[in-house]
Design a protein around this motif. Structure first.
Motif, short mmCIF file in Angstrom:
data_model
loop_
_atom_site.label_atom_id
_atom_site.label_comp_id
_atom_site.label_asym_id
_atom_site.label_seq_id
_atom_site.Cartn_x
_atom_site.Cartn_y
_atom_site.Cartn_z
N THR A 20 -14.24 19.79 -6.42
CA THR A 20 -13.31 19.69 -5.29
C THR A 20 -13.38 18.27 -4.72
O THR A 20 -14.36 17.56 -4.90
N GLY A 21 -12.32 17.87 -4.06
CA GLY A 21 -12.25 16.50 -3.53
C GLY A 21 -12.19 15.49 -4.67
O GLY A 21 -12.50 14.31 -4.49
N ALA A 22 -11.77 15.98 -5.84
CA ALA A 22 -11.86 15.15 -7.05
C ALA A 22 -10.75 14.11 -7.16
O ALA A 22 -10.74 13.32 -8.09
N GLY A 23 -9.83 14.11 -6.18
CA GLY A 23 -8.85 13.03 -6.14
C GLY A 23 -9.42 11.83 -5.38
O GLY A 23 -8.81 10.77 -5.35
N GLY A 24 -10.58 11.99 -4.77
CA GLY A 24 -11.17 10.94 -3.93
C GLY A 24 -12.02 9.96 -4.72
O GLY A 24 -12.16 10.07 -5.94
N VAL A 25 -12.60 9.03 -3.99
CA VAL A 25 -13.30 7.90 -4.62
C VAL A 25 -14.52 8.39 -5.42
O VAL A 25 -14.66 8.09 -6.61
N LEU A 26 -15.43 9.10 -4.77
CA LEU A 26 -16.70 9.44 -5.43
C LEU A 26 -16.53 10.58 -6.43
O LEU A 26 -17.05 10.52 -7.55
N CYS A 27 -15.80 11.62 -6.03
CA CYS A 27 -15.75 12.81 -6.89
C CYS A 27 -14.82 12.64 -8.08
O CYS A 27 -14.97 13.35 -9.08
N SER A 28 -13.88 11.69 -8.01
CA SER A 28 -13.06 11.43 -9.20
C SER A 28 -13.96 10.88 -10.31
O SER A 28 -13.83 11.24 -11.48
N LEU A 29 -14.92 10.04 -9.92
CA LEU A 29 -15.85 9.49 -10.92
C LEU A 29 -16.74 10.58 -11.50
O LEU A 29 -17.03 10.59 -12.69
N MET A 30 -17.18 11.50 -10.62
CA MET A 30 -18.02 12.60 -11.11
C MET A 30 -17.24 13.46 -12.11
O MET A 30 -17.76 13.86 -13.13
N ALA A 31 -15.95 13.72 -11.78
CA ALA A 31 -15.11 14.51 -12.69
C ALA A 31 -14.99 13.80 -14.05
O ALA A 31 -15.11 14.43 -15.11
N LYS A 32 -14.82 12.49 -14.01
CA LYS A 32 -14.68 11.73 -15.26
C LYS A 32 -15.98 11.78 -16.07
O LYS A 32 -15.97 11.91 -17.29
N ALA A 33 -17.12 11.69 -15.37
CA ALA A 33 -18.41 11.70 -16.07
C ALA A 33 -18.67 13.06 -16.71
O ALA A 33 -19.15 13.13 -17.86
N LEU A 34 -18.35 14.14 -16.00
CA LEU A 34 -18.54 15.48 -16.57
C LEU A 34 -17.66 15.66 -17.81
O LEU A 34 -18.11 16.21 -18.84
N ALA A 35 -16.42 15.16 -17.73
CA ALA A 35 -15.51 15.28 -18.87
C ALA A 35 -16.03 14.46 -20.05
O ALA A 35 -16.00 14.91 -21.20
N ALA A 36 -16.57 13.28 -19.75
CA ALA A 36 -17.09 12.41 -20.83
C ALA A 36 -18.28 13.07 -21.52
O ALA A 36 -18.59 12.74 -22.68
N CYS A 37 -18.96 13.97 -20.82
CA CYS A 37 -20.10 14.69 -21.43
C CYS A 37 -19.66 15.98 -22.10
O CYS A 37 -20.49 16.80 -22.49
N GLY A 38 -18.35 16.21 -22.18
CA GLY A 38 -17.85 17.33 -22.96
C GLY A 38 -17.37 18.52 -22.16
O GLY A 38 -16.84 19.48 -22.73
N ALA A 39 -17.56 18.51 -20.82
CA ALA A 39 -17.10 19.66 -20.03
C ALA A 39 -15.57 19.66 -19.93
O ALA A 39 -14.93 18.61 -20.01
N LYS A 40 -15.01 20.87 -19.77
CA LYS A 40 -13.59 21.00 -19.43
C LYS A 40 -13.54 20.97 -17.91
O LYS A 40 -14.16 21.82 -17.26
N VAL A 41 -12.83 20.01 -17.34
CA VAL A 41 -12.96 19.77 -15.89
C VAL A 41 -11.69 20.17 -15.13
O VAL A 41 -10.59 19.71 -15.46
N ALA A 42 -11.88 21.01 -14.12
CA ALA A 42 -10.80 21.33 -13.18
C ALA A 42 -10.89 20.32 -12.04
O ALA A 42 -11.84 20.34 -11.25
N VAL A 43 -9.94 19.41 -12.01
CA VAL A 43 -9.91 18.34 -11.00
C VAL A 43 -9.10 18.88 -9.82
O VAL A 43 -7.88 19.02 -9.89
#
Ligand code: NAD
Length: 284
Positions: A20-43
């Motif tokens: 959640t809050g994944a459109g914002g500064v910090l959590c957008s990066l977290m979403a990208k990192a989780l996806a880069a590690c193979g997770a399917k990410v709900a942004v």
């Protein structure tokens, strides 16, 4: 020991992560990192346009993510997003409760009490009930409701975890922002409560407590309109032993560690400061 003999690598393939809050500064990066590690990410974000922009970047890099609009303060909105996520990505394994923030209506203009000198001054006595309500709801209620909706998916499954976002001000309150400080102290406390409550179900619940990162949320406190640093910025940097603001990507190691149940399988109820030493330093 060779790299491939390490007991774990961050491999989140097969996991569904909701941020959640994944459109914002910090959590957008977290979403990208989780996806880069193979997770399917709900942004997920209040603003679909912001969430979609993050998803477009993730997809451009060849990873899996979808954008969802939801208000963490409205359970029906979270449940509608949950239904879509389960259909499109699958049930949630990892939840990051990232939506949070402060409000100017819950901030004083002065660090120490002084009588009101002008209409622009906000003293302790001028603080608005609705400002406190907004900040407490966004940080605490938003974490409760989202966890209620998505942790239900985690029951009876292995390798599930929740990561909350607390703050430096949860340990020692920061001047001017009483609601945000006490709300984040509540987030830290609630993290430990949830960790205990869900321990027998194998759902780990942790938090990170970021120190000072210069983002949109705290822009007005840190920078004057002409771009020069405020006096508060000087005080922050003097009290951060490492002498600088954090870079948002410096939250990612802790984020991946705490959400990866292979790496942090026995870690629950922790509030991890990521603050360049701010919380360790007495100022003397
Ligand atoms: P940000 O303002 O860039 O992002 C917050 C996002 O949350 C925004 O995209 C916003 O649209 C979304 N949001 C707001 N209300 C929402 C709601 N009701 N429902 C769903 N989404 C909503 O903030 P940030 O700086 O990236 O902060 C992310 C988290 O980290 C917050 O919990 C914040 O309190 C915490 N934090 C930030 C700092 C910092 O220095 N920036 C320090 C400590 C903790």
């Amino acid at each position: 020991m060779k790299a491939n003999e390490l007991p774990f690598t961050t491999d989140l393939k097969g996991k569904v992560a909701v941020v959640t809050g994944a459109g914002g500064v910090l959590c957008s990066l977290m979403a990208k990192a989780l996806a880069a590690c193979g997770a399917k990410v709900a942004v997920m974000d209040l603003h679909l346009v912001a969430a979609q922009a993050v998803v477009d970047e993730i997809k451009k890099d060849g990873y899996i993510a979808e954008a969802y609009e939801a208000n963490v303060l409205k359970k029906e909105s979270l449940m509608a997003a949950h239904d879509k996520i389960v259909k499109e990505l699958g049930p949630c394994d990892i939840l990051i409760n990232g939506a949070g923030g402060n409000s100017p209506k819950a901030s004083t203009t002065d660090e120490f009490y002084a009588p009101k000198v002008s209409e622009d001054t906000v003293t302790f006595f001028d603080l608005k009930e609705e400002g406190f309500e907004f900040v407490f709801n966004l940080n605490i209620l938003g974490t409760l409701l989202t966890t209620q909706v998505f942790a239900a998916d985690m029951l009876g499954k292995e390798g599930c975890s929740v990561l909350n976002i607390s703050s430096m001000n949860a340990f020692t309150p920061l001047t001017k922002i009483p609601a945000y400080s006490s709300a984040k102290a509540g987030v830290s406390n609630f993290t430990k409560w949830l960790a205990t409550h869900f321990a027998k179900e194998g759902i780990r619940v942790n938090a990170i407590a970021p120190g000072f990162f210069s983002t949109a949320q705290n822009k007005a406190l840190l920078w004057n309109t002409d771009g020069t640093p405020t006096a508060r910025t000087g005080k922050i940097l003097n009290n951060t032993p490492m002498g600088r603001f954090g870079k948002p990507e410096e939250l990612l190691g802790a984020t991946l560690f705490l959400t990866d149940s292979k790496a942090a399988g026995f870690v629950t109820g922790v509030v991890l400061p990521i603050d360049g030493g701010f919380s360790a330093y007495s100022g003397v």
